[in-house]
Design a protein around this motif. Structure first.
Motif, PDB file in Angstrom:
ATOM      1  N   GLY A 108       6.728  16.591  -6.651  1.00 27.72           N
ATOM      2  CA  GLY A 108       5.320  16.506  -7.011  1.00 27.72           C
ATOM      3  C   GLY A 108       4.945  15.094  -7.393  1.00 27.72           C
ATOM      4  N   THR A 109       3.667  14.885  -7.623  1.00 28.03           N
ATOM      5  CA  THR A 109       3.182  13.569  -8.010  1.00 28.03           C
ATOM      6  C   THR A 109       3.182  13.480  -9.528  1.00 28.03           C
ATOM      7  N   GLY A 110       4.360  13.273 -10.070  1.00 25.38           N
ATOM      8  CA  GLY A 110       4.508  13.091 -11.502  1.00 25.38           C
ATOM      9  C   GLY A 110       4.331  11.625 -11.858  1.00 25.38           C
ATOM     10  N   LYS A 111       4.794  11.273 -13.039  1.00 23.76           N
ATOM     11  CA  LYS A 111       4.622   9.914 -13.549  1.00 23.76           C
ATOM     12  C   LYS A 111       5.178   8.860 -12.600  1.00 23.76           C
ATOM     13  N   HIS A 112       6.360   9.111 -12.032  1.00 26.01           N
ATOM     14  CA  HIS A 112       6.968   8.100 -11.157  1.00 26.01           C
ATOM     15  C   HIS A 112       6.111   7.836  -9.922  1.00 26.01           C
ATOM     16  N   ALA A 113       5.637   8.890  -9.283  1.00 28.11           N
ATOM     17  CA  ALA A 113       4.823   8.717  -8.077  1.00 28.11           C
ATOM     18  C   ALA A 113       3.404   8.273  -8.421  1.00 28.11           C
ATOM     19  N   ARG A 114       2.895   8.701  -9.558  1.00 31.96           N
ATOM     20  CA  ARG A 114       1.510   8.421  -9.931  1.00 31.96           C
ATOM     21  C   ARG A 114       1.349   7.062 -10.619  1.00 31.96           C
ATOM     22  N   ALA A 115       2.324   6.665 -11.426  1.00 34.10           N
ATOM     23  CA  ALA A 115       2.160   5.446 -12.227  1.00 34.10           C
ATOM     24  C   ALA A 115       3.132   4.328 -11.827  1.00 34.10           C
ATOM     25  N   ASP A 116       4.416   4.654 -11.717  1.00 31.46           N
ATOM     26  CA  ASP A 116       5.413   3.615 -11.443  1.00 31.46           C
ATOM     27  C   ASP A 116       5.326   3.077 -10.016  1.00 31.46           C
ATOM     28  N   LEU A 117       5.231   3.981  -9.057  1.00 32.31           N
ATOM     29  CA  LEU A 117       5.234   3.568  -7.651  1.00 32.31           C
ATOM     30  C   LEU A 117       4.048   2.675  -7.289  1.00 32.31           C
TER      31      LEU A 117
ATOM     32  N   VAL B 296       2.451   0.509  -9.028  1.00 28.31           N
ATOM     33  CA  VAL B 296       2.697  -0.831  -9.571  1.00 28.31           C
ATOM     34  C   VAL B 296       3.705  -1.571  -8.697  1.00 28.31           C
ATOM     35  N   LEU B 297       4.784  -0.887  -8.335  1.00 29.45           N
ATOM     36  CA  LEU B 297       5.801  -1.505  -7.468  1.00 29.45           C
ATOM     37  C   LEU B 297       5.208  -1.891  -6.112  1.00 29.45           C
ATOM     38  N   VAL B 298       4.395  -1.023  -5.556  1.00 26.21           N
ATOM     39  CA  VAL B 298       3.814  -1.285  -4.237  1.00 26.21           C
ATOM     40  C   VAL B 298       2.857  -2.476  -4.297  1.00 26.21           C
ATOM     41  N   GLU B 299       2.065  -2.579  -5.346  1.00 24.89           N
ATOM     42  CA  GLU B 299       1.165  -3.730  -5.468  1.00 24.89           C
ATOM     43  C   GLU B 299       1.963  -5.030  -5.580  1.00 24.89           C
ATOM     44  N   GLN B 300       3.076  -5.002  -6.311  1.00 27.84           N
ATOM     45  CA  GLN B 300       3.937  -6.182  -6.401  1.00 27.84           C
ATOM     46  C   GLN B 300       4.510  -6.535  -5.029  1.00 27.84           C
ATOM     47  N   LEU B 301       4.898  -5.505  -4.272  1.00 26.28           N
ATOM     48  CA  LEU B 301       5.440  -5.742  -2.928  1.00 26.28           C
ATOM     49  C   LEU B 301       4.374  -6.287  -1.986  1.00 26.28           C
ATOM     50  N   ARG B 302       3.160  -5.783  -2.100  1.00 27.29           N
ATOM     51  CA  ARG B 302       2.066  -6.297  -1.261  1.00 27.29           C
ATOM     52  C   ARG B 302       1.793  -7.761  -1.571  1.00 27.29           C
ATOM     53  N   ALA B 303       1.882  -8.132  -2.837  1.00 27.29           N
ATOM     54  CA  ALA B 303       1.690  -9.537  -3.214  1.00 27.29           C
ATOM     55  C   ALA B 303       2.840 -10.405  -2.697  1.00 27.29           C
ATOM     56  N   ALA B 304       4.048  -9.876  -2.734  1.00 27.85           N
ATOM     57  CA  ALA B 304       5.224 -10.629  -2.283  1.00 27.85           C
ATOM     58  C   ALA B 304       5.301 -10.729  -0.761  1.00 27.85           C
ATOM     59  N   HIS B 305       4.741  -9.733  -0.058  1.00 28.47           N
ATOM     60  CA  HIS B 305       4.828  -9.683   1.404  1.00 28.47           C
ATOM     61  C   HIS B 305       3.442  -9.378   1.993  1.00 28.47           C
ATOM     62  N   PRO B 306       2.505 -10.309   1.884  1.00 26.39           N
ATOM     63  CA  PRO B 306       1.133 -10.017   2.322  1.00 26.39           C
ATOM     64  C   PRO B 306       0.995  -9.729   3.819  1.00 26.39           C
ATOM     65  N   ALA B 307       1.915 -10.181   4.633  1.00 26.39           N
ATOM     66  CA  ALA B 307       1.823  -9.954   6.083  1.00 26.39           C
ATOM     67  C   ALA B 307       2.402  -8.609   6.508  1.00 26.39           C
ATOM     68  N   VAL B 308       3.033  -7.906   5.594  1.00 33.67           N
ATOM     69  CA  VAL B 308       3.691  -6.639   5.919  1.00 33.67           C
ATOM     70  C   VAL B 308       2.758  -5.488   5.586  1.00 33.67           C
ATOM     71  N   ARG B 309       2.617  -4.562   6.538  1.00 31.32           N
ATOM     72  CA  ARG B 309       1.814  -3.357   6.295  1.00 31.32           C
ATOM     73  C   ARG B 309       2.658  -2.370   5.488  1.00 31.32           C
TER      74      ARG B 309
END
Length: 134
Positions: A83-92, A94-107
């Motif tokens: 289910g979409t608990g804390k890890h999927a709703r809150a932690d993930l 944040v991690l994805v936004e950091q990854l998007r900033a680190a790899h702006p050319a990657v979809r």
């Protein structure tokens, strides 16, 4: 399929990261790694790695970095949660936004938690209703 990803072909590809909580117990990872092995067997052109939030490696950033270094143009993150608990709703996110900033050319695409897919719900109900062996 722990953290090692196959080498990517020269053509940029869409890779898959199976993202789960993690555990110190290596047996806990077996089902996630079995899904990765099945993807690798059925879709050898699609690189797949497992990644973990904590207690196991690689982390999500490590897994995505590895795939990007190998030429992935896109990464689909599949939360392997019921289910979409804390890890999927809150932690993930944040991690994805950091990854998007680190790899702006990657979809980067994040799927909903697998347990919320009606196909998984139907399969779990089917398994739950199986009669025990005689």
């Amino acid at each position: 399929m722990t953290g090692a990803a196959p080498s990517l072909a020269p053509k940029a590809q869409q890779a898959v990261v199976l993202f789960s909580h993690g555990s110190r117990d290596p047996l806990w990872r077996a089902p996630i790694e079995a899904v990765a092995a099945r993807i690798a067997a059925q879709h050898p052109e699609r690189p797949v790695v497992c990644a973990y939030l904590e207690l196991s490696e690689p982390s999500l950033p490590q897994a995505v970095d590895q795939l990007v270094q190998q030429g992935a143009a896109g990464v689909t993150v599949v939360p392997m949660f019921l289910g979409t608990g804390k890890h999927a709703r809150a932690d993930l996110p944040v991690l994805v936004e950091q990854l998007r900033a680190a790899h702006p050319a990657v979809r980067l695409h994040v799927q909903p938690a697998v347990g919320e897919d009606p196909r998984i719900t139907a399969l779990m109900a089917e398994i739950a209703c199986e009669l025990p062996p005689s």
